[in-house]
Design a protein around this motif. Structure first.
Motif, PDB file in Angstrom:
ATOM      1  N   SER A 221       0.787  -1.240   0.000  1.00  0.00           N
ATOM      2  CA  SER A 221       0.000   0.000   0.000  1.00  0.00           C
ATOM      3  C   SER A 221       0.821   1.293   0.000  1.00  0.00           C
ATOM      4  CB  SER A 221      -0.936   0.012   1.213  1.00  0.00           C
ATOM      5  OG  SER A 221      -0.208   0.206   2.402  1.00  0.00           O
ATOM      6  N   PHE A 222       2.146   1.227   0.022  1.00  0.00           N
ATOM      7  CA  PHE A 222       2.930   2.465   0.105  1.00  0.00           C
ATOM      8  C   PHE A 222       3.697   2.743  -1.200  1.00  0.00           C
ATOM      9  CE2 PHE A 222       2.296   1.203   4.486  1.00  0.00           C
ATOM     10  CZ  PHE A 222       1.963   2.397   5.091  1.00  0.00           C
ATOM     11  N   ASP A 223       3.560   3.967  -1.695  1.00  0.00           N
ATOM     12  CA  ASP A 223       4.291   4.360  -2.901  1.00  0.00           C
ATOM     13  C   ASP A 223       5.791   4.449  -2.616  1.00  0.00           C
ATOM     14  OD1 ASP A 223       1.881   5.217  -4.616  1.00  0.00           O
ATOM     15  OD2 ASP A 223       1.600   6.309  -2.727  1.00  0.00           O
ATOM     16  N   LEU A 224       6.114   4.842  -1.377  1.00  0.00           N
ATOM     17  CA  LEU A 224       7.524   5.032  -1.017  1.00  0.00           C
ATOM     18  C   LEU A 224       7.780   4.407   0.346  1.00  0.00           C
ATOM     19  CD1 LEU A 224      10.353   6.366  -1.236  1.00  0.00           C
ATOM     20  CD2 LEU A 224       9.329   8.470  -0.327  1.00  0.00           C
ATOM     21  N   VAL A 225       8.810   3.576   0.426  1.00  0.00           N
ATOM     22  CA  VAL A 225       9.270   3.047   1.713  1.00  0.00           C
ATOM     23  C   VAL A 225      10.710   3.508   1.910  1.00  0.00           C
ATOM     24  CG1 VAL A 225       9.717   1.002   3.120  1.00  0.00           C
ATOM     25  CG2 VAL A 225       7.807   1.002   1.500  1.00  0.00           C
ATOM     26  N   PHE A 241       5.397  -4.131   2.227  1.00  0.00           N
ATOM     27  CA  PHE A 241       4.505  -2.965   2.345  1.00  0.00           C
ATOM     28  C   PHE A 241       4.485  -2.074   1.101  1.00  0.00           C
ATOM     29  CE2 PHE A 241       5.395  -3.746   6.967  1.00  0.00           C
ATOM     30  CZ  PHE A 241       4.101  -4.143   7.282  1.00  0.00           C
ATOM     31  N   VAL A 242       5.545  -2.150   0.286  1.00  0.00           N
ATOM     32  CA  VAL A 242       5.581  -1.261  -0.890  1.00  0.00           C
ATOM     33  C   VAL A 242       4.499  -1.688  -1.880  1.00  0.00           C
ATOM     34  CG1 VAL A 242       7.279  -2.607  -2.239  1.00  0.00           C
ATOM     35  CG2 VAL A 242       7.181  -0.103  -2.487  1.00  0.00           C
ATOM     36  N   ARG A 243       3.948  -0.680  -2.557  1.00  0.00           N
ATOM     37  CA  ARG A 243       2.928  -0.920  -3.573  1.00  0.00           C
ATOM     38  C   ARG A 243       3.570  -1.333  -4.896  1.00  0.00           C
ATOM     39  NH1 ARG A 243      -0.525   4.099  -5.456  1.00  0.00           N
ATOM     40  NH2 ARG A 243      -2.038   2.787  -6.483  1.00  0.00           N
ATOM     41  N   ALA A 244       2.823  -2.003  -5.735  1.00  0.00           N
ATOM     42  CA  ALA A 244       3.320  -2.269  -7.092  1.00  0.00           C
ATOM     43  C   ALA A 244       3.707  -0.935  -7.736  1.00  0.00           C
ATOM     44  CB  ALA A 244       2.241  -2.963  -7.915  1.00  0.00           C
ATOM     45  N   GLY A 245       4.849  -0.897  -8.378  1.00  0.00           N
ATOM     46  CA  GLY A 245       5.309   0.334  -9.014  1.00  0.00           C
ATOM     47  C   GLY A 245       5.963   1.315  -8.062  1.00  0.00           C
ATOM     48  N   GLY A 246       6.068   0.940  -6.792  1.00  0.00           N
ATOM     49  CA  GLY A 246       6.609   1.854  -5.786  1.00  0.00           C
ATOM     50  C   GLY A 246       8.120   1.827  -5.694  1.00  0.00           C
ATOM     51  N   VAL A 247       8.619   2.584  -4.712  1.00  0.00           N
ATOM     52  CA  VAL A 247      10.066   2.779  -4.552  1.00  0.00           C
ATOM     53  C   VAL A 247      10.479   2.433  -3.128  1.00  0.00           C
ATOM     54  CG1 VAL A 247      11.927   4.505  -4.591  1.00  0.00           C
ATOM     55  CG2 VAL A 247      10.087   4.602  -6.296  1.00  0.00           C
ATOM     56  N   ILE A 248      11.553   1.650  -3.010  1.00  0.00           N
ATOM     57  CA  ILE A 248      12.179   1.398  -1.706  1.00  0.00           C
ATOM     58  C   ILE A 248      13.489   2.166  -1.694  1.00  0.00           C
ATOM     59  CG2 ILE A 248      13.215  -0.323  -0.178  1.00  0.00           C
ATOM     60  CD1 ILE A 248      11.384  -2.428  -1.577  1.00  0.00           C
ATOM     61  N   SER A 249      13.595   3.104  -0.750  1.00  0.00           N
ATOM     62  CA  SER A 249      14.809   3.911  -0.630  1.00  0.00           C
ATOM     63  C   SER A 249      15.584   3.386   0.582  1.00  0.00           C
ATOM     64  CB  SER A 249      14.403   5.377  -0.453  1.00  0.00           C
ATOM     65  OG  SER A 249      15.503   6.226  -0.584  1.00  0.00           O
ATOM     66  N   HIS A 250      16.728   2.805   0.339  1.00  0.00           N
ATOM     67  CA  HIS A 250      17.460   2.046   1.366  1.00  0.00           C
ATOM     68  C   HIS A 250      18.640   2.867   1.885  1.00  0.00           C
ATOM     69  CE1 HIS A 250      19.928  -1.418   2.871  1.00  0.00           C
ATOM     70  NE2 HIS A 250      18.741  -1.876   3.202  1.00  0.00           N
ATOM     71  N   LEU A 267       8.325  -8.567 -10.681  1.00  0.00           N
ATOM     72  CA  LEU A 267       6.968  -8.686 -11.234  1.00  0.00           C
ATOM     73  C   LEU A 267       6.145  -7.418 -11.018  1.00  0.00           C
ATOM     74  CD1 LEU A 267       6.104 -12.341 -10.149  1.00  0.00           C
ATOM     75  CD2 LEU A 267       6.638 -11.532 -12.451  1.00  0.00           C
ATOM     76  N   ASP A 268       6.427  -6.689  -9.927  1.00  0.00           N
ATOM     77  CA  ASP A 268       5.645  -5.486  -9.628  1.00  0.00           C
ATOM     78  C   ASP A 268       6.403  -4.190  -9.921  1.00  0.00           C
ATOM     79  OD1 ASP A 268       3.321  -6.740  -9.011  1.00  0.00           O
ATOM     80  OD2 ASP A 268       3.623  -6.737  -6.837  1.00  0.00           O
ATOM     81  N   GLU A 269       7.494  -4.314 -10.675  1.00  0.00           N
ATOM     82  CA  GLU A 269       8.263  -3.123 -11.087  1.00  0.00           C
ATOM     83  C   GLU A 269       8.536  -2.193  -9.915  1.00  0.00           C
ATOM     84  OE1 GLU A 269       6.854  -1.185 -14.634  1.00  0.00           O
ATOM     85  OE2 GLU A 269       7.588  -2.853 -15.852  1.00  0.00           O
ATOM     86  N   ILE A 270       9.099  -2.758  -8.868  1.00  0.00           N
ATOM     87  CA  ILE A 270       9.477  -1.960  -7.701  1.00  0.00           C
ATOM     88  C   ILE A 270      10.917  -1.493  -7.872  1.00  0.00           C
ATOM     89  CG2 ILE A 270       9.978  -2.155  -5.224  1.00  0.00           C
ATOM     90  CD1 ILE A 270       7.458  -4.172  -5.334  1.00  0.00           C
TER      91      ILE A 270
END
Ligand SMILES: [Zn+2]
Ligand SMILES: [Zn+2]
Length: 330
Positions: A221-225, A241-250, A267-270
């Motif tokens: 459900s989150f666009d950005l983690v 928790f990241v949404r499909a198409g979202g971004v994980i900033s590590h 598969l979800d273009e994260i």
């Protein structure tokens, strides 16, 4: 001079050390305030092969220049030393310089009365700015950089994103405050430490949850983690928790354990983004935002004397500190 020296795993000693002498092109800085960073704690735990005791740690520093063209000027230190002429430095990404050095890593750090540093690592600051607030520029710039990189690849403006921040230390707290400052209205922050959760709740900019409890945020459900912890568990949580198409900033560097769900990422273009430190531009922007009060009352920061530094490290280690940041005053 007096300095707080990391002498062995879980051991800090406040003792006399030789006062450093500036070489050509170097400034001698009398330190006013130095923050304790997660990476200092990592060294204290004996987990950082790059930081070998005995060593003066500390890189989030503000002080008064004692020599040269900026004599008597109060400055923020850019702790990252770079060559200035390689492809990355000239391309505006000096934080990736292959010859980069950080004070408090192999070179002496700032938990001391004095430090020497190249003059080009001195950043001007408003001369009436509080030194403890100014010392927050380094961690704030780290969070700002992580958000800035994410903004390049998010498919919607940050103000229209749902954001999740993992970790309520200073990087996580600054990430939440900066997201709010950029117009993000749905921010959620997770931390396993109840003291830090109560501090994060008081910020008033995010909902707060315990990752070990049952009541978790909605998956996918989150666009950005923003992962300000950087452990196998938080990477697994990010992927959940990241949404499909979202971004994980590590951003965090706690461990290198597995946790990424590369199947879901594919598969979800994260987008999975690594972040390291900041540019001088990020540091200046952070100084400005802090000086203008854009990040709200910074009453969650605790200040102690450098002579009390050893107990500060011990208490952070024990998890008995509610403040996401302790700043030491030499
Ligand atoms: Zn730091
Ligand atoms: Zn370079």
């Amino acid at each position: 001079m007096k300095a707080l020296v990391y002498t062995d795993t879980l051991e800090m000693e406040y003792r006399n050390e030789p006062k450093p002498v500036p070489g050509p092109g170097e400034a001698l800085v009398k330190l006013e305030a130095v923050g304790i960073c997660g990476s200092d704690m990592h060294a204290y735990h004996g987990h950082d092969a790059r930081r070998v005791p005995p060593l003066i740690l500390g890189h989030e520093a503000v002080g008064v220049v004692q020599n040269g063209p900026l004599k008597n000027r109060r400055v923020v230190l850019n702790p990252l030393m770079t060559c200035g002429h390689c492809d990355h430095c000239q391309g505006g990404r000096s934080n990736l310089c292959s010859e980069r050095e950080l004070i408090g890593m192999r070179l002496a750090g700032a938990f001391a009365q004095y430090i020497t540093i190249p003059e080009r690592n001195l950043l001007d600051m408003p001369q009436d700015m509080d030194s403890v607030i100014a010392s927050l520029a380094e961690p704030a710039a780290t969070s700002l950089h992580a958000i800035y990189l994410a903004e390049q690849v998010l498919h919607r403006p940050i103000s229209e994103c749902r954001a999740l921040v993992l970790g309520g230390g200073s990087i996580g707290v600054f990430a939440a405050l900066l997201l709010k400052h950029k117009g993000c209205t749905e921010i959620c922050l997770g931390d396993t430490n109840s003291l830090r959760r109560s501090t994060a709740k008081k910020l008033g900019c995010c909902t707060v949850y315990d990752p070990l409890a049952k009541d978790l945020p909605e998956e996918n459900s989150f666009d950005l983690v923003i992962d300000a912890v950087g452990s196998g568990r938080t990477r697994a949580a990010s992927c959940c928790f990241v949404r499909a198409g979202g971004v994980i900033s590590h951003v965090g560097l706690q461990d290198n354990e597995p946790g990424l769900d590369t199947r879901r990422i594919t598969l979800d273009e994260i987008t999975f983004l690594g972040n390291y430190t900041y540019s001088a531009v990020d540091l200046r922007a952070a100084i400005h935002a802090l000086y203008e009060g854009a990040l709200g009352p910074l009453d969650w920061v605790e200040t102690r004397a450098l002579s009390e530094g050893a107990s500060a490290f011990r208490e952070i280690h024990e998890g008995s500190v509610a403040a996401p940041k302790i700043v030491l005053r030499p």
